[in-house]
Design a protein around this motif. Structure first.
Motif, PDB file in Angstrom:
ATOM      1  N   THR A 190      -6.727   3.068   0.670  1.00 24.07           N
ATOM      2  CA  THR A 190      -6.198   3.623  -0.572  1.00 24.07           C
ATOM      3  C   THR A 190      -7.343   4.235  -1.377  1.00 24.07           C
ATOM      4  OG1 THR A 190      -4.497   1.909  -0.615  1.00 24.07           O
ATOM      5  CG2 THR A 190      -4.917   3.090  -2.678  1.00 24.07           C
ATOM      6  N   PRO A 191      -7.184   5.462  -1.909  1.00 23.02           N
ATOM      7  CA  PRO A 191      -8.287   6.123  -2.632  1.00 23.02           C
ATOM      8  C   PRO A 191      -8.923   5.263  -3.706  1.00 23.02           C
ATOM      9  CG  PRO A 191      -6.501   7.663  -2.271  1.00 23.02           C
ATOM     10  CD  PRO A 191      -6.005   6.328  -1.789  1.00 23.02           C
ATOM     11  N   GLU A 192      -8.089   4.506  -4.471  1.00 17.44           N
ATOM     12  CA  GLU A 192      -8.655   3.663  -5.525  1.00 17.44           C
ATOM     13  C   GLU A 192      -9.591   2.598  -4.945  1.00 17.44           C
ATOM     14  OE1 GLU A 192      -4.410   4.560  -7.032  1.00 17.44           O
ATOM     15  OE2 GLU A 192      -5.490   4.509  -5.139  1.00 17.44           O
ATOM     16  N   ILE A 193      -9.175   2.003  -3.827  1.00 11.95           N
ATOM     17  CA  ILE A 193      -9.987   0.969  -3.202  1.00 11.95           C
ATOM     18  C   ILE A 193     -11.269   1.572  -2.625  1.00 11.95           C
ATOM     19  CG2 ILE A 193     -10.088  -0.761  -1.354  1.00 11.95           C
ATOM     20  CD1 ILE A 193      -8.312  -1.571  -3.680  1.00 11.95           C
ATOM     21  N   GLU A 217     -12.933   4.216  -3.656  1.00  8.65           N
ATOM     22  CA  GLU A 217     -13.859   4.546  -4.725  1.00  8.65           C
ATOM     23  C   GLU A 217     -14.498   3.295  -5.328  1.00  8.65           C
ATOM     24  OE1 GLU A 217     -15.045   7.544  -5.666  1.00  8.65           O
ATOM     25  OE2 GLU A 217     -13.949   8.146  -3.848  1.00  8.65           O
ATOM     26  N   LEU A 218     -13.676   2.249  -5.515  1.00 15.58           N
ATOM     27  CA  LEU A 218     -14.224   0.998  -6.040  1.00 15.58           C
ATOM     28  C   LEU A 218     -15.221   0.377  -5.072  1.00 15.58           C
ATOM     29  CD1 LEU A 218     -11.031  -0.605  -7.637  1.00 15.58           C
ATOM     30  CD2 LEU A 218     -13.039   0.270  -8.846  1.00 15.58           C
ATOM     31  N   GLU A 272      -7.212  -0.899   2.528  1.00 15.81           N
ATOM     32  CA  GLU A 272      -8.619  -0.512   2.471  1.00 15.81           C
ATOM     33  C   GLU A 272      -8.815   0.999   2.446  1.00 15.81           C
ATOM     34  OE1 GLU A 272      -7.519  -0.857   6.790  1.00 15.81           O
ATOM     35  OE2 GLU A 272      -7.102  -1.932   4.936  1.00 15.81           O
ATOM     36  N   TYR A 298      -2.052  -1.973  -1.973  1.00 16.18           N
ATOM     37  CA  TYR A 298      -3.337  -1.311  -1.808  1.00 16.18           C
ATOM     38  C   TYR A 298      -3.964  -1.744  -0.488  1.00 16.18           C
ATOM     39  CZ  TYR A 298      -2.966  -0.266  -6.798  1.00 16.18           C
ATOM     40  OH  TYR A 298      -2.553   0.188  -8.020  1.00 16.18           O
TER      41      TYR A 298
END
Length: 457
Positions: free
Chosen positions: A12-15, A17-18, A10, A8
């Motif tokens: 990455t979509p998940e990162i 959004e978080l 910086e 992951y």
């Protein structure tokens, strides 16, 4: 990590959004700080620092009281009650180094006699030796591109080589402090040499230190391939070290030293924390910004002696139209000083000799012109609660450039000096056996009832 790479990043979509969730969760409205009279940055709205402690180590003077009002004055800096300007002038007049003498003064509240200073220098020289294989096993392994991180890692690793690492008695902490004062040039420069070799592909130079050299001489001796330097170079670097070695208990890294020392942790953890504080660009990295800004000015201003052209470009920098678009003229202004920073005043008085030796008088004239114009421009375009003037970073980067010091080492040179102040503040905190430092924070998040998993979105 997968095959040495981050799964992951910086981006990455998940990162992403978080991160948005985290940012939204942590926002606090500015009006709440005013409502509850919170001194952000431990300063009031006029920039005056909140009184959080007492110290005997140094004093910063930027104002004087007249008729119940605080009037800005030319800045003054005192080490244990002695004017730093006079300490440096006396050493210069006697053609001797000042750093070790001032270190003795800060640690022991006493100007050393000739014999006391000689004994102190021998003690520092004796401690200027790393444990066997430390360079090979620690510094040469996984060299970092950031010299402050390298320095902090080395300091923390020294804990493992100290049989009395956790002993916080004053004699033991003094011993640890003197060792660190002696070792900071080695840890920093060897770390740079490892980086310069393994990351940049340059020749590796590891010179063993000489006990009889001063701290300033040691830095130049260890850094340069031929270990040669002029007396003027060493003396001017010595002055830079004195001007950076201590600056009151309220500066970020010295306050960090007090805070972490108050938990009664070990010396190596305390100094590593202070290094982390100093590394921040708001604290110890400003002189790099200054020299980069002047690179930009020199590249974009055709006539360095034309006041109108220089002024126009400084306005572009201030208006976020040039250089890094941050709207800052670096090296101008200070959190405390207004009319003048005594460290900048002292340093400027010695810079001309080195500029002549290095054939850089034209560049010095540009620095002096910017020093003259920048405060006028800033004061004219921005609402100021106090005056602005050149600070110590304005000229120190220029000095380091003339000395041929690599930019990667600029912050660690600051640390090589400030380790003395940190050591004095740590000793002071322990000597007074105060409480653990724990200021209050007000919770403003509303209380909520628990929600079962099945009822959550």
């Amino acid at each position: 990590m997968e095959n040495g790479k981050n799964i992951y990043s910086e981006n990455t979509p998940e990162i992403v959004e978080l991160a948005k969730l985290s940012e939204a969760a942590d926002q606090i409205e500015n009006e709440l700080f005013v409502k509850y009279d919170v001194k952000r940055g431990l300063r009031d709205l006029n920039g005056k620092g909140v009184l959080t402690g007492l110290t005997r180590i140094s004093e910063i003077v930027a104002k004087e009281e007249k008729d119940g009002k605080s009037i800005p004055k030319d800045g003054e800096l005192y080490f244990r009650g002695y004017d730093v300007k006079k300490l440096i002038k006396a050493a210069s007049d006697d053609n001797r180094f000042a750093f070790e003498e001032c270190a003795y003064l800060l640690l022991f509240d006493k100007l050393p006699s000739k014999n006391e200073l000689s004994d102190f220098n021998r003690l520092l020289g004796f401690y200027r030796s790393l444990p066997t294989s430390f360079v090979r096993d620690i510094i040469m392994k996984a060299p970092s591109r950031d010299m402050m991180n390298t320095l902090a890692r080395s300091v923390l690793t020294l804990y493992s080589y100290d049989d009395l690492a956790d002993d916080t008695s004053l004699p033991n902490v003094l011993r640890q402090s003197l060792q660190l004062i002696s070792l900071f040039p080695l840890l920093s420069i060897y770390g740079y040499q490892a980086y310069n070799h393994y990351h940049e592909g340059n020749t590796l130079f590891i010179h063993p230190p000489l006990e009889e050299l001063s701290t300033a001489e040691t830095i130049l001796y260890l850094l340069r391939p031929d270990s040669k330097y002029t007396e003027l170079e060493a003396k001017l670097l010595d002055i830079c070290l004195v001007l950076h070695m201590e600056h009151g208990g309220g500066n970020n890294s010295s306050f960090t030293t007090h805070v972490v020392s108050s938990s009664m942790t070990d010396t190596y953890s305390v100094i590593a924390a202070a290094i982390g504080s100093l590394k921040g660009p708001r604290h110890g990295g400003a002189n790099i910004k200054v020299v980069h800004m002047f690179d930009d000015i020199e590249a974009n201003v055709k006539n360095w002696e034309d006041e109108a052209e220089v002024e126009a470009y400084l306005r572009k920098i201030l208006n976020k139209e040039a250089f890094d678009k941050a709207g800052l003229i670096y090296g101008i202004g200070h959190a405390i000083y207004s009319k003048s920073d005594p460290r900048a005043t002292v340093l400027k008085g010695f810079v001309e000799k080195l500029a002549i030796e290095k054939g850089r008088e034209d560049e010095l004239k540009l620095y002096e012109l910017v020093e003259k114009l920048a405060p006028q421009i800033i004061s004219g375009e921005r609402k100021m609660y106090k005056g602005v003037s050149a600070n110590v970073d304005f000229y120190s980067g220029f000095v380091y450039r003339m000395l041929g010091l690599p930019e990667e080492l600029y912050p660690t040179i600051f640390a090589m000096a400030r380790i003395v102040g940190w050591s004095a503040h740590r000793m002071e905190e322990l000597a007074n056996n105060g409480k653990i430092i724990r200021p209050a924070y007000m919770a403003i998040e509303p209380r909520k009832g628990y929600m079962d998993m099945k009822d959550r979105d």
